[in-house]
Design an enzyme around this catalytic site. Structure first.
Site, PDB file in Angstrom:
ATOM      1  CE  LYS A   1       3.112   4.413  -5.569  1.00 17.91           C
ATOM      2  NZ  LYS A   1       3.760   5.622  -6.088  1.00 17.91           N
TER       3      LYS A   1
ATOM      4  CG  ASP B   1     -13.842   8.525  -4.345  1.00 21.02           C
ATOM      5  OD1 ASP B   1     -14.376   9.509  -4.888  1.00 21.02           O
ATOM      6  OD2 ASP B   1     -14.071   8.185  -3.164  1.00 21.02           O
TER       7      ASP B   1
ATOM      8  CG  ASP C   1     -13.785  14.606  -6.279  1.00 19.41           C
ATOM      9  OD1 ASP C   1     -14.545  13.762  -6.788  1.00 19.41           O
ATOM     10  OD2 ASP C   1     -14.041  15.194  -5.203  1.00 19.41           O
TER      11      ASP C   1
ATOM     12  CG  ASP D   1       2.992   8.252  -7.684  1.00 21.62           C
ATOM     13  OD1 ASP D   1       2.732   7.473  -8.630  1.00 21.62           O
ATOM     14  OD2 ASP D   1       3.984   8.115  -6.948  1.00 21.62           O
TER      15      ASP D   1
ATOM     16  CE1 TYR E   1     -12.482   4.272  -0.851  1.00 26.35           C
ATOM     17  CE2 TYR E   1     -14.239   4.779  -2.376  1.00 26.35           C
ATOM     18  CZ  TYR E   1     -13.134   5.165  -1.647  1.00 26.35           C
ATOM     19  OH  TYR E   1     -12.710   6.474  -1.725  1.00 26.35           O
TER      20      TYR E   1
HETATM   21 MG    MG Z   1     -15.877  10.919  -4.471  1.00 27.93          MG
END
Ligand code: MG
Ligand code: NAI
Length: 345
Positions: free
Chosen positions: A169, A226, A230, A202, A124
């Site tokens: 990871k 991020d 969710d 994962d 990001y």
């Molecule tokens: Mg988001």
């Protein structure tokens, strides 16, 4: 003492849900005896259309000088607004609590997790390049940013159930994610009473659905955080009840996890709870920072009123209820009155 709150309503459902949070917070702070001054500033797709900039200078400066910022979701300009604000003001912690609540259908019954997401770097950072027939993005991980987010997570765990899951990871990205994980391990040695485990992202995505009760604090980098937040939000009842805080050493910006929901905008059915709970986090953070108990008390009133209202079935259609967005503030304000009167008996 008066506190200045910059308010960015944003796009889509933003102008419907932010006023609910503002009126509920106003009600609670009036009772606890502290004054907040809310000032609205443009940001997002509409600002870009009308003013030529998604994040006008006036808004950028207001966030810098306010005591805290309450932000609604923006649309396609999210990168130019929220990602930029996080970087400009070094809001390096993204705090995303997920807790099961009475009256809200969830995948598991006893979840109480906080995601601590590094908020300023990783993919990001925004370093993307085009080459003929190819596109490249740079994943940036620094020791300084990884150490400070790890310290934040372990400190938070000290005040909770003393357990951190470090999500990365490192097997596939041993240099970048490897550094992130090594910093987290180094930080863990400063907190010997906090247990920790490593989990690849994962596997974490699976475990969050399969066994969400096993998590206390999740420490992870920007992109993974991020996505996982969710997912975790859905486990405890959906984006409509998922709040978030963006915190730096001096500034805090509070917003729901969800986006501008253009599919339901303008219909008075958007769920305002995520924004109301974000506003409660704002009061709590401000109360700590300013050492002002009246703010912390107001935070508790707002949060409790949301929990009680949900228990009583005050819900928008996404949660299976029949309430309109614009009806929710009156309900929450009445409960705050009840709580306040009861507390003084
Ligand atoms: Mg988001
Ligand atoms: P979204 O979160 O806006 O919507 C996903 C789904 O959840 C939709 O079906 C929506 O109706 C529903 N939903 C979201 N919030 C809700 C609420 N409060 N009440 C009831 N239902 C709700 O995600 P999507 O569709 O991927 O993105 C829409 C826009 O939002 C995009 O332009 C995106 O860039 C932006 N966005 C902005 C963010 C920010 O400002 N921090 C964060 C995420 C997305």
């Amino acid at each position: 003492m008066m506190y200045k709150i910059a308010v960015l309503e944003g796009d889509g459902i933003g102008p419907e849900i932010i006023p609910v949070a503002v009126s509920v917070v106003t009600k609670a702070t009036e009772l606890t005896g502290v004054t907040l001054e809310f000032e609205r500033y443009p940001a997002g797709d509409r600002a870009l259309e009308e003013l030529g900039e998604a994040l006008p200078r006036e808004t950028l400066e207001a966030v810098g000088t306010a005591d805290a910022t309450l932000k609604g979701p923006v649309g396609e300009t999210a990168k130019d607004v929220i990602v930029r604000l996080r970087q400009v003001y070094d809001l390096y912690v993204n705090l995303r609590p997920a807790k099961t609540m009475p009256g809200v259908k969830a995948l598991a019954s006893n979840v109480d997790v906080v995601i601590v997401r590094e908020n300023t770097e990783d993919l990001y950072k925004g370093y993307e390049f085009e080459l003929p027939g190819a596109a490249i993005a740079l994943k940036v991980v620094t020791e300084v940013a990884s150490m400070r987010i790890a310290e934040f997570a372990f400190n938070l765990a000290e005040r909770r159930r003393k357990h951190v899951t470090i999500v990365h990871k490192g097997n596939v990205l041993p240099v970048t994610d490897g550094l992130f994980a090594r910093c987290a391990h180094r930080s863990s040695s400063n907190h010997p009473d906090v247990a920790y485990r490593d989990m690849y992202v994962d596997a974490a995505a699976m475990a969050i659905v399969r066994n969400p009760e096993s998590f206390d604090v999740i420490l992870t980098s920007n992109l993974y955080g991020d996505i996982l937040s969710d997912e975790l939000a859905q486990v405890v009842g959906g984006l409509g009840v998922a709040p978030a805080a963006n915190i730096g050493d001096e500034r805090g910006l509070f917003e729901p996890v969800h986006g501008s929901a253009p599919d339901i905008a303008g219909r008075d059915i958007a769920n305002p709870y995520a924004t109301v709970l974000s506003a409660a986090m704002m009061l709590d953070w401000l109360g700590d920072g300013k050492n002002d108990e009246r703010l912390s008390k107001a935070s508790m009133l707002v949060e409790k009123s949301a929990v009680i209202a949900l228990e009583r079935g005050v819900k928008t259609p996404d949660l299976g209820g029949h309430h309109r967005t614009s009806q929710i503030s009156k309900e929450l304000e009445a409960i705050i009155d009840e709580l306040w009167t009861r507390g003084r008996d």
